[in-house]
Design a protein around this motif. Structure first.
Motif, mmCIF file in Angstrom:
data_model
loop_
_atom_site.group_PDB
_atom_site.id
_atom_site.type_symbol
_atom_site.label_atom_id
_atom_site.label_comp_id
_atom_site.label_asym_id
_atom_site.label_seq_id
_atom_site.Cartn_x
_atom_site.Cartn_y
_atom_site.Cartn_z
ATOM 1 N N ARG A 22 7.016 -2.810 -21.214
ATOM 2 C CA ARG A 22 6.266 -3.951 -20.996
ATOM 3 C C ARG A 22 5.648 -3.445 -19.533
ATOM 4 N NH1 ARG A 22 3.540 -7.720 -23.208
ATOM 5 N NH2 ARG A 22 2.789 -9.341 -22.067
ATOM 6 N N CYS A 23 3.952 -3.699 -19.613
ATOM 7 C CA CYS A 23 3.541 -3.382 -18.412
ATOM 8 C C CYS A 23 2.272 -4.129 -18.285
ATOM 9 C CB CYS A 23 2.876 -1.805 -18.223
ATOM 10 S SG CYS A 23 2.406 -1.250 -16.893
ATOM 11 N N PHE A 24 2.338 -5.132 -16.941
ATOM 12 C CA PHE A 24 1.302 -5.830 -16.965
ATOM 13 C C PHE A 24 1.112 -6.921 -18.260
ATOM 14 C CE2 PHE A 24 -0.113 -2.963 -13.823
ATOM 15 C CZ PHE A 24 -0.332 -3.802 -12.747
ATOM 16 N N HIS A 76 1.644 7.994 -15.879
ATOM 17 C CA HIS A 76 2.777 7.546 -14.525
ATOM 18 C C HIS A 76 1.638 7.448 -13.319
ATOM 19 C CE1 HIS A 76 6.383 9.472 -16.614
ATOM 20 N NE2 HIS A 76 5.868 8.629 -17.159
ATOM 21 N N LYS A 77 0.555 8.196 -13.340
ATOM 22 C CA LYS A 77 -0.119 8.308 -11.827
ATOM 23 C C LYS A 77 -1.532 7.834 -11.733
ATOM 24 C CE LYS A 77 2.649 12.297 -10.412
ATOM 25 N NZ LYS A 77 2.387 13.769 -9.903
ATOM 26 N N HIS A 79 -2.783 5.040 -12.994
ATOM 27 C CA HIS A 79 -3.089 3.515 -12.675
ATOM 28 C C HIS A 79 -3.917 2.680 -13.160
ATOM 29 C CE1 HIS A 79 -0.967 4.505 -8.498
ATOM 30 N NE2 HIS A 79 -0.519 5.229 -9.442
ATOM 31 N N TYR A 276 -4.350 10.978 -6.507
ATOM 32 C CA TYR A 276 -4.503 10.064 -5.662
ATOM 33 C C TYR A 276 -6.191 9.777 -5.941
ATOM 34 C CZ TYR A 276 -0.102 10.825 -3.842
ATOM 35 O OH TYR A 276 1.156 10.789 -3.426
ATOM 36 N N GLN A 279 -6.623 7.857 -9.349
ATOM 37 C CA GLN A 279 -6.522 6.315 -9.331
ATOM 38 C C GLN A 279 -7.631 5.635 -8.349
ATOM 39 O OE1 GLN A 279 -3.353 5.047 -6.136
ATOM 40 N NE2 GLN A 279 -2.478 6.890 -6.906
ATOM 41 N N THR B 75 5.610 6.342 -4.351
ATOM 42 C CA THR B 75 4.230 6.784 -3.978
ATOM 43 C C THR B 75 3.430 7.122 -4.939
ATOM 44 O OG1 THR B 75 5.518 7.469 -2.034
ATOM 45 C CG2 THR B 75 3.142 8.355 -2.529
ATOM 46 N N HIS B 76 4.244 7.779 -6.213
ATOM 47 C CA HIS B 76 3.198 8.189 -7.487
ATOM 48 C C HIS B 76 2.999 7.308 -8.582
ATOM 49 C CE1 HIS B 76 4.649 12.637 -6.610
ATOM 50 N NE2 HIS B 76 3.662 12.174 -5.806
ATOM 51 N N LYS B 77 4.168 6.124 -8.679
ATOM 52 C CA LYS B 77 4.181 5.383 -9.881
ATOM 53 C C LYS B 77 4.048 3.813 -9.734
ATOM 54 C CE LYS B 77 6.970 8.362 -12.654
ATOM 55 N NZ LYS B 77 8.454 8.266 -13.115
ATOM 56 N N HIS B 79 1.961 2.282 -7.800
ATOM 57 C CA HIS B 79 0.436 1.875 -7.607
ATOM 58 C C HIS B 79 0.096 0.782 -6.641
ATOM 59 C CE1 HIS B 79 0.254 2.676 -12.394
ATOM 60 N NE2 HIS B 79 1.004 3.675 -11.594
ATOM 61 N N TYR B 276 7.117 0.742 -14.596
ATOM 62 C CA TYR B 276 5.812 -0.061 -15.459
ATOM 63 C C TYR B 276 6.198 -1.372 -14.997
ATOM 64 C CZ TYR B 276 5.450 3.943 -18.459
ATOM 65 O OH TYR B 276 5.071 5.288 -18.675
ATOM 66 N N GLN B 279 4.750 -1.916 -11.090
ATOM 67 C CA GLN B 279 3.322 -1.944 -10.892
ATOM 68 C C GLN B 279 2.875 -3.185 -11.358
ATOM 69 O OE1 GLN B 279 0.981 0.281 -14.170
ATOM 70 N NE2 GLN B 279 2.840 1.492 -13.884
#
Lengths: 296, 296
Positions: A22-24, A76-77, A79, A276, A279, B75-77, B79, B276, B279
């Motif tokens: 689950r993500c957002f 993963h990076k 965003h 960086y 994102q 730092t990477h994941k 967000h 996940y 973030q």
């Protein structure tokens, strides 16, 4: 946050679900499948907002990654999940090439810009690459059809970073009937004229210069002319690879002028080639593809 | 995006700058330094929005990571950079423990919840840990003072994930004069009564139960009473570690009730223990710390 939806694959789906998180307001999924184009297993990630999990047709973005990456890096990076959740967009991240695995011996090269992780999203014609390195067919035909049959996709836009930005520009203009929108982040703009691309195309196409041109994004845009109402490209102004001549952004700008292809090109002060940077601008790209999908 | 600022370390700074990447309207930096608390080199990441790069005092968040992580994971994941850029906030992510490196032999344990990557942010009293595993002193004294002297920090809030969520709750309530705000993501809420924490505290404190209690977040909150106008805790409702009893969120809830410490506790449907999840909710935590900093 509600969580009462459940996406189901088709009865005879070739896909194997590897993970769900689950993500957002949505889910990050990973799938693998046996590819007929590359003759290897292939893995991709797909973010499905709740609208898609509930079966509603959603616009999708196909994101092609850069040299050395696989589906994990962007997932993963970069965003992208928050904006995709807000807008109700799907984002698919395929691998950058076929890869060796148990029972599958795929050719490779010691240089990081040739071989596994460095397909350039083309169909190679030369040995030993031609058997497996058919990533154009994989992306534009096999994966494209698979995505459309297994997920509730309204329309597909294409984007990518670096080598994947080249792939997005190239495939977007070679197959404009398949895509409703194109953008790119820090793209290689003319693979046939950059040191990385020259090394790769020497391996994949040999000396046939017509194949090199057909696999060059800027030359393809110049040849086929305007295909989209506008395309969006972001480039870090402090990107070492720009200074080294690997990206050649000015060639894309010239090609779009000649093709009368409207181009929004933004050089972002201080930014480099890293995730960086990705994102920092990806939300604008997701919104670009979302707006184009509304018009399609 | 403008990029005309440049943060400078003090003349005799013990910090060595390891990397700088532009990210949104700010920069992601990494530093290393020789720690007197741990007697090892330590590394941390710090996000500096342009306001900080221009020398203006900014509110800061100290983010303590969970088991097995170092400064890279968050730092990477996680967000956090976009929201920190928008609000003008600094975020610092230290490592989770001292580590072995060339010339530094640090004790370790085969279990992932004891030793390197698993300090629990306490000062160990038992051999072989007591020489190096002084992460409470490192965070609350050494790093805290170093950050204040080297960066334009207005005030510091503390947060963290899992073991780091326990650390944030523990240190936030043990040292309320140092922090203006506290929050936690998927925290271990009572380390002295969870299987992970029992294993770690047996190593770090031996059988002295008073030390166990002093290093337990819920017991500390119950003992010291209200310290903050409110604290924010997010927990994935589908988190396996919650079901397994490692987190014991209800103990935190009971402790806050007894302490009359206002607690916003949110169980997020469908979410697990991963980045996940982090973030998906971290923006609300950054805004929580930002609001508290305005009142401080």
């Amino acid at each position: 946050m509600n969580h009462s939806y459940n996406h189901s694959l088709s009865a005879n789906s070739p896909l194997t679900k590897k993970s769900v998180n689950r993500c957002f307001d949505g889910e990050q999924h990973y799938y693998s499948h046996q590819s007929t184009s590359t003759k290897t297993p292939m893995t991709f990630s797909i973010y499905l907002p709740d609208e898609a999990l509930a079966g509603r047709l959603c616009p999708a973005i196909l994101y092609l990654s850069g040299l050395t990456c696989n589906a994990d890096n962007v997932t993963h990076k970069a965003h992208f999940q928050q904006k995709c959740s807000e807008l109700g967009m799907i984002l698919i991240a395929p691998d950058t090439s076929p890869r060796s695995s148990e029972g599958h011996d795929v050719p490779n090269d010691e240089r990081y810009f040739v071989g596994q992780g460095a397909s350039y999203y083309v169909d190679a014609t030369q040995a030993p690459w031609a058997d497996n390195f058919n990533m154009q067919s994989y992306i534009v035909d096999e994966l494209y059809d698979l995505l459309r049959s297994e997920f509730p996709i309204h329309s597909i836009g294409i984007t990518g970073h670096s080598m994947g930005g080249h792939g997005a520009l190239l495939l977007g203009f070679k197959f404009p009937s398949k895509f409703v929108s194109v953008s790119a982040l820090s793209p290689v703009c003319a693979a046939s004229e950059s040191a990385w691309g020259e090394a790769a195309y020497t391996e994949y196409f040999g000396k046939d210069e017509s194949l090199w041109s057909q696999a060059d994004a800027s030359k393809t845009i110049e040849k086929v002319g305007q295909q989209y109402s506008s395309i969006l490209v972001d480039q870090g102004a402090a990107d070492n690879f720009l200074a080294e001549g690997q990206l050649q952004t000015s060639k894309l700008q010239q090609a779009c002028e000649k093709a009368k292809q409207p181009l929004t090109l933004r050089y972002q002060a201080g930014h480099d080639h890293s995730y960086y940077f990705i994102q920092s601008v990806i939300n604008d790209h997701i919104e670009h593809h979302w707006r184009m999908a509304q018009l399609s």
